[in-house]
Design a protein around this motif. Structure first.
Motif, PDB file in Angstrom:
ATOM      1  N   UNK A 237       0.829  -1.207   0.000  1.00  0.00           N
ATOM      2  CA  UNK A 237       0.000   0.000   0.000  1.00  0.00           C
ATOM      3  C   UNK A 237       0.862   1.255   0.000  1.00  0.00           C
ATOM      4  N   UNK A 238       1.893   1.263   0.841  1.00  0.00           N
ATOM      5  CA  UNK A 238       2.784   2.419   0.903  1.00  0.00           C
ATOM      6  C   UNK A 238       3.516   2.657  -0.397  1.00  0.00           C
ATOM      7  N   UNK A 239       3.996   1.585  -1.012  1.00  0.00           N
ATOM      8  CA  UNK A 239       4.740   1.718  -2.263  1.00  0.00           C
ATOM      9  C   UNK A 239       3.849   2.141  -3.430  1.00  0.00           C
ATOM     10  N   UNK A 240       2.620   1.625  -3.460  1.00  0.00           N
ATOM     11  CA  UNK A 240       1.696   2.011  -4.532  1.00  0.00           C
ATOM     12  C   UNK A 240       1.415   3.509  -4.490  1.00  0.00           C
ATOM     13  N   UNK A 241       1.180   4.031  -3.282  1.00  0.00           N
ATOM     14  CA  UNK A 241       0.900   5.463  -3.179  1.00  0.00           C
ATOM     15  C   UNK A 241       2.133   6.295  -3.517  1.00  0.00           C
ATOM     16  N   UNK A 242       3.320   5.785  -3.196  1.00  0.00           N
ATOM     17  CA  UNK A 242       4.553   6.489  -3.565  1.00  0.00           C
ATOM     18  C   UNK A 242       4.713   6.530  -5.083  1.00  0.00           C
ATOM     19  N   UNK A 243       4.409   5.413  -5.741  1.00  0.00           N
ATOM     20  CA  UNK A 243       4.509   5.364  -7.198  1.00  0.00           C
ATOM     21  C   UNK A 243       3.474   6.268  -7.861  1.00  0.00           C
ATOM     22  N   UNK A 244       2.264   6.300  -7.298  1.00  0.00           N
ATOM     23  CA  UNK A 244       1.230   7.189  -7.839  1.00  0.00           C
ATOM     24  C   UNK A 244       1.645   8.654  -7.719  1.00  0.00           C
ATOM     25  N   UNK A 245       2.197   9.000  -6.567  1.00  0.00           N
ATOM     26  CA  UNK A 245       2.638  10.384  -6.352  1.00  0.00           C
ATOM     27  C   UNK A 245       3.733  10.754  -7.337  1.00  0.00           C
ATOM     28  N   UNK A 246       4.678   9.837  -7.538  1.00  0.00           N
ATOM     29  CA  UNK A 246       5.770  10.092  -8.477  1.00  0.00           C
ATOM     30  C   UNK A 246       5.238  10.257  -9.897  1.00  0.00           C
ATOM     31  N   UNK A 247       4.285   9.400 -10.268  1.00  0.00           N
ATOM     32  CA  UNK A 247       3.726   9.467 -11.619  1.00  0.00           C
ATOM     33  C   UNK A 247       2.957  10.770 -11.844  1.00  0.00           C
ATOM     34  N   UNK A 248       2.180  11.197 -10.846  1.00  0.00           N
ATOM     35  CA  UNK A 248       1.372  12.401 -11.003  1.00  0.00           C
ATOM     36  C   UNK A 248       2.215  13.681 -10.975  1.00  0.00           C
ATOM     37  N   UNK A 249       3.405  13.607 -10.396  1.00  0.00           N
ATOM     38  CA  UNK A 249       4.268  14.790 -10.324  1.00  0.00           C
ATOM     39  C   UNK A 249       5.273  14.844 -11.462  1.00  0.00           C
ATOM     40  N   UNK A 250       5.140  13.946 -12.430  1.00  0.00           N
ATOM     41  CA  UNK A 250       6.147  13.821 -13.491  1.00  0.00           C
ATOM     42  C   UNK A 250       6.126  14.974 -14.489  1.00  0.00           C
ATOM     43  N   UNK A 251       4.962  15.585 -14.721  1.00  0.00           N
ATOM     44  CA  UNK A 251       4.875  16.653 -15.720  1.00  0.00           C
ATOM     45  C   UNK A 251       3.711  17.577 -15.392  1.00  0.00           C
ATOM     46  N   UNK A 252       3.613  18.643 -16.140  1.00  0.00           N
ATOM     47  CA  UNK A 252       2.522  19.599 -15.924  1.00  0.00           C
ATOM     48  C   UNK A 252       1.168  18.950 -16.192  1.00  0.00           C
ATOM     49  N   UNK A 253       1.091  18.103 -17.241  1.00  0.00           N
ATOM     50  CA  UNK A 253      -0.157  17.428 -17.569  1.00  0.00           C
ATOM     51  C   UNK A 253      -0.610  16.484 -16.459  1.00  0.00           C
ATOM     52  N   UNK A 254       0.342  15.714 -15.939  1.00  0.00           N
ATOM     53  CA  UNK A 254      -0.022  14.751 -14.885  1.00  0.00           C
ATOM     54  C   UNK A 254      -0.377  15.473 -13.585  1.00  0.00           C
ATOM     55  N   UNK A 255       0.223  16.644 -13.361  1.00  0.00           N
ATOM     56  CA  UNK A 255      -0.128  17.426 -12.170  1.00  0.00           C
ATOM     57  C   UNK A 255      -1.575  17.929 -12.267  1.00  0.00           C
ATOM     58  N   UNK A 256      -1.974  18.317 -13.476  1.00  0.00           N
ATOM     59  CA  UNK A 256      -3.368  18.732 -13.699  1.00  0.00           C
ATOM     60  C   UNK A 256      -4.304  17.541 -13.470  1.00  0.00           C
TER      61      UNK A 256
END
Length: 328
Positions: A237-256
């Motif tokens: 659970x902890x690692x999945x949320x870390x990966x999601x956070x990393x993926x969503x912070x990767x670019x301006x589009x993913x941050x939106x």
């Protein structure tokens, strides 16, 4: 209702513990807390409260202490004094985020087992995708188990699920490597027919991959396997949320995209958050003993206090005692 609290146990003690205590006092007007710990170390976080009594303890059981030796030698430790308060009738239950082995030793040697319970079991409510959760035991109180122990675990888990979680007829599954009746090692094969005859709603074998899909309300296994499953779920659970956070912070589009999905992500995190479920209960003792997560923040510790309060309110220990006596 009086609860005894170890103010010195856990990674963030005493600050998070004391903050959790005040949260619990605020939400439960009939609650009184006996807080055990080193007065000088707790003082910066304390304030006057009519339903809080602070008891100074000179000793502290550390996470590195050998459990049984620490409980026997450190008679003035906050964890030992807390457990003794329950035995002496000064408190109805006790809660600690400290050394798990020492708390189990304090439970066994000071609070004592219910007659007819061979081995107490550590249990907690783990998250499921539908948000309802399931109770699993044993989570490490005993590495090994006999078939008869699993039957007792199933009875105790069923009582908790019904009394505290409000499930009218909780389903019980035996953790196994397959769902077929004859599957498993010697423990599982011998426990299966005993569980079928026990006074529980036994649904048979369940597989680990189905646990988060709410395959059963209560799942029983030996402590070695249970602890491995628990840590796997927590780590995943902890690692999945870390990966999601990393993926969503990767670019301006993913941050939106993250901003648009903010509420959904919060809901998902809430479903998988152990702090919402309280601590791990040591079932099979004469009074409730709750092990809060070692890394508990104030919210998590307040949840553990709430769990202890509910176990007292619904007479879980007494019901286990009466049921085990009838089953014998």
């Amino acid at each position: 209702m009086k609860l005894a609290v170890d103010g010195m146990g856990g990674d963030h003690a005493p600050k998070a513990i004391i903050e959790g205590v005040f949260q619990a006092l605020e939400s439960s007007q009939d609650l009184e807390v006996l807080l055990y710990g080193h007065q000088e170390k707790m003082q910066p976080y304390l304030k006057e409260h009519p339903r809080l009594k602070v008891i100074h303890c000179e000793d502290i059981i550390e996470g590195t202490d050998e459990p049984v030796r620490a409980v026997r030698r450190k008679k003035d430790a906050s964890m030992v004094k807390m457990a003794q308060a329950v035995t002496d009738g000064e408190a109805d239950a006790c809660i600690s985020a400290g050394n798990t082995g020492a708390l189990m030793a304090a439970g066994l040697f000071i609070v004592h087992r219910i007659d007819g319970i061979d081995r107490p079991a550590l249990s907690t409510t783990l998250p499921t995708l539908d948000g309802s959760g399931f109770d699993m035991l044993d989570l490490g109180s005993n590495a090994d188990a006999k078939p008869e122990n699993l039957v007792q675990y199933a009875i105790m888990g069923s009582i908790y699920a019904k009394k505290v979680r409000g499930i009218e007829n909780p389903t019980v599954g035996l953790l196994n490597i397959g769902t077929e009746d004859k599957k498993g090692n010697d423990l599982a094969k011998h426990a299966f027919p005993l569980l079928k005859e026990a006074p529980i709603n036994f649904i048979g074998n369940v597989e680990a991959r189905e646990l988060l899909n709410h395959v059963a309300d209560v799942v029983v296994t030996d402590g070695f396997t249970g602890n491995m499953v628990l840590k796997t779920i927590e780590g995943t659970a902890g690692n999945v949320f870390s990966m999601l956070k990393e993926a969503f912070m990767a670019s301006a589009k993913t941050k939106v995209a993250a901003l648009l999905m903010k509420d959904k992500l919060k809901d998902l995190k809430s479903k998988m958050d152990y702090t919402e479920y309280g601590g791990a209960a040591l079932f099979g003792l004469k009074a409730p003993v709750i092990k809060a997560h070692g890394s508990s923040n104030a919210q998590a510790f307040a949840s553990a206090i709430r769990q202890a309060r509910q176990m007292v309110e619904y007479n879980v220990s007494k019901t286990i005692d009466e049921t085990i006596t009838m089953n014998d």
